[in-house]
Write a protein that holds these residues in place. Structure first.
Motif, short mmCIF file in Angstrom:
data_model
loop_
_atom_site.label_atom_id
_atom_site.label_comp_id
_atom_site.label_asym_id
_atom_site.label_seq_id
_atom_site.Cartn_x
_atom_site.Cartn_y
_atom_site.Cartn_z
N ILE A 64 -8.60 -3.90 -7.43
CA ILE A 64 -7.88 -2.63 -7.28
C ILE A 64 -6.38 -2.87 -7.27
N ALA A 65 -5.92 -3.85 -6.52
CA ALA A 65 -4.48 -4.14 -6.43
C ALA A 65 -3.90 -4.44 -7.81
N ASN A 66 -4.69 -5.03 -8.68
CA ASN A 66 -4.20 -5.39 -10.01
C ASN A 66 -4.20 -4.24 -11.01
N VAL A 67 -4.93 -3.15 -10.74
CA VAL A 67 -4.99 -2.06 -11.71
C VAL A 67 -4.27 -0.79 -11.26
N LEU A 68 -3.84 -0.71 -10.01
CA LEU A 68 -3.20 0.50 -9.50
C LEU A 68 -1.86 0.77 -10.19
N THR A 69 -1.60 2.05 -10.42
CA THR A 69 -0.31 2.47 -10.96
C THR A 69 0.23 3.62 -10.12
N SER A 70 1.43 4.02 -10.43
CA SER A 70 2.05 5.14 -9.69
C SER A 70 1.41 6.48 -10.06
N ARG A 71 0.57 6.52 -11.06
CA ARG A 71 -0.14 7.75 -11.43
C ARG A 71 -1.47 7.90 -10.70
N ASP A 72 -1.84 6.92 -9.89
CA ASP A 72 -3.17 6.90 -9.28
C ASP A 72 -3.17 7.44 -7.86
N TYR A 79 -6.46 -0.36 5.63
CA TYR A 79 -5.02 -0.19 5.73
C TYR A 79 -4.25 -1.27 4.96
N GLY A 80 -4.80 -2.46 4.86
CA GLY A 80 -4.15 -3.50 4.07
C GLY A 80 -4.09 -3.11 2.60
N LEU A 81 -5.19 -2.62 2.07
CA LEU A 81 -5.22 -2.16 0.68
C LEU A 81 -4.34 -0.92 0.52
N ALA A 82 -4.32 -0.06 1.52
CA ALA A 82 -3.46 1.12 1.47
C ALA A 82 -1.99 0.71 1.34
N ALA A 83 -1.58 -0.33 2.07
CA ALA A 83 -0.20 -0.81 1.99
C ALA A 83 0.11 -1.30 0.57
N ILE A 84 -0.83 -1.97 -0.04
CA ILE A 84 -0.63 -2.43 -1.43
C ILE A 84 -0.51 -1.23 -2.36
N GLY A 85 -1.38 -0.24 -2.15
CA GLY A 85 -1.33 0.97 -2.97
C GLY A 85 0.02 1.67 -2.87
N LEU A 86 0.52 1.79 -1.65
CA LEU A 86 1.83 2.42 -1.47
C LEU A 86 2.93 1.62 -2.17
N ALA A 87 2.85 0.29 -2.07
CA ALA A 87 3.84 -0.57 -2.73
C ALA A 87 3.79 -0.41 -4.25
N ARG A 88 2.63 -0.09 -4.78
CA ARG A 88 2.47 0.11 -6.23
C ARG A 88 2.86 1.53 -6.63
N GLY A 89 3.19 2.39 -5.66
CA GLY A 89 3.60 3.76 -5.97
C GLY A 89 2.46 4.75 -6.02
N SER A 90 1.26 4.33 -5.64
CA SER A 90 0.10 5.22 -5.65
C SER A 90 0.10 6.13 -4.42
N ALA A 91 -0.53 7.28 -4.57
CA ALA A 91 -0.81 8.12 -3.41
C ALA A 91 -2.04 7.54 -2.74
N VAL A 92 -2.13 7.59 -1.42
CA VAL A 92 -3.26 7.00 -0.71
C VAL A 92 -3.90 8.05 0.20
N LEU A 93 -5.23 8.14 0.09
CA LEU A 93 -6.00 9.10 0.87
C LEU A 93 -7.18 8.37 1.49
N THR A 94 -7.42 8.63 2.79
CA THR A 94 -8.60 8.04 3.43
C THR A 94 -9.82 8.89 3.12
#
Length: 156
Positions: A64-72, A79-94
Motif C-alpha cells: 500500500i505504501a508503494n502505490v498510494l498517491t495524493s488522489r487516493d 495508525y502507522g500506515l495512516a501516517a504514511i498515507g498522510l505523508a503521501r498526500g492521501s486522505a485517510v479514513l478509519t
C-alpha cells in the motif's frame, strides 16, 4: 485520456467495511484497491481490484505504501500506515468513519506507543468497542462525502 476516478485503497485484512466500500465506489464512480495477505481471500467485484500479497507481517502495508498517491483515500485502522498515507498526500479514513489528519496523527501514534508499552509490561489495555451497524452507516456516509468532495475539488 481516461476519465478521472478517485481510488479507495484498503488495508483489507481486518477491514470490516469491505462491502460498504464496494457499494460506495460504484455509486460514486470511483474504484477500489483491496490489499490483503494470502491468508484472507477477498471476492472480486465490479470496480474493485483485489491484490493478494504474501503473509509477511507488513507485506500489505508495504504494498500500500508503494502505490498510494495524493488522489487516493486510504482506509485503515493502522495508525502507522495512516501516517504514511498522510505523508503521501492521501486522505485517510478509519473503518469507523473517522478522518485522520496531520493534526491528529502525532497524538494517535503517541497513544499507540503508550498502549504498546503497557502491554509489553504485562498490563491489559482496553480494546475498541464492538463494531456496530451505526459504524457501517457512518463510514459509508463519510466515504461518500469524501469522494464527492475530492471530485469537486479536482473539477475546479
Amino acid at each position: 485520456m481516461l476519465p478521472y476516478r478517485n481510488r479507495v485503497v484498503v488495508d483489507g485484512d481486518a477491514c470490516p467495511v469491505k462491502t460498504e466500500i464496494g457499494r460506495t465506489v460504484r455509486s460514486c464512480g470511483a474504484t477500489a484497491l483491496m490489499v490483503s495477505s494470502n491468508a484472507h481471500a477477498l471476492a472480486r467485484e465490479p470496480q474493485v481490484e483485489v491484490v493478494t500479497v504474501d503473509a509477511g507481517p507488513q507485506s500489505a502495508d508495504l504494498y500500500i505504501a508503494n502505490v498510494l498517491t495524493s488522489r487516493d483515500v486510504l482506509v485503515t485502522g493502522d495508525y502507522g500506515l495512516a501516517a504514511i498515507g498522510l505523508a503521501r498526500g492521501s486522505a485517510v479514513l478509519t473503518p469507523r468513519g473517522h478522518r485522520i489528519t496531520e493534526a491528529d496523527i502525532d497524538g494517535l501514534l503517541a497513544q499507540r506507543h503508550e498502549s504498546a508499552k503497557l502491554r509489553r509490561g504485562g498490563l491489559r489495555t482496553k480494546g475498541p468497542k464492538a463494531f456496530s451497524s451505526k459504524d457501517r452507516v457512518r463510514f459509508q456516509q463519510k466515504l461518500t462525502q469524501l469522494l464527492l468532495e475530492m471530485q469537486e475539488n479536482r473539477d475546479r
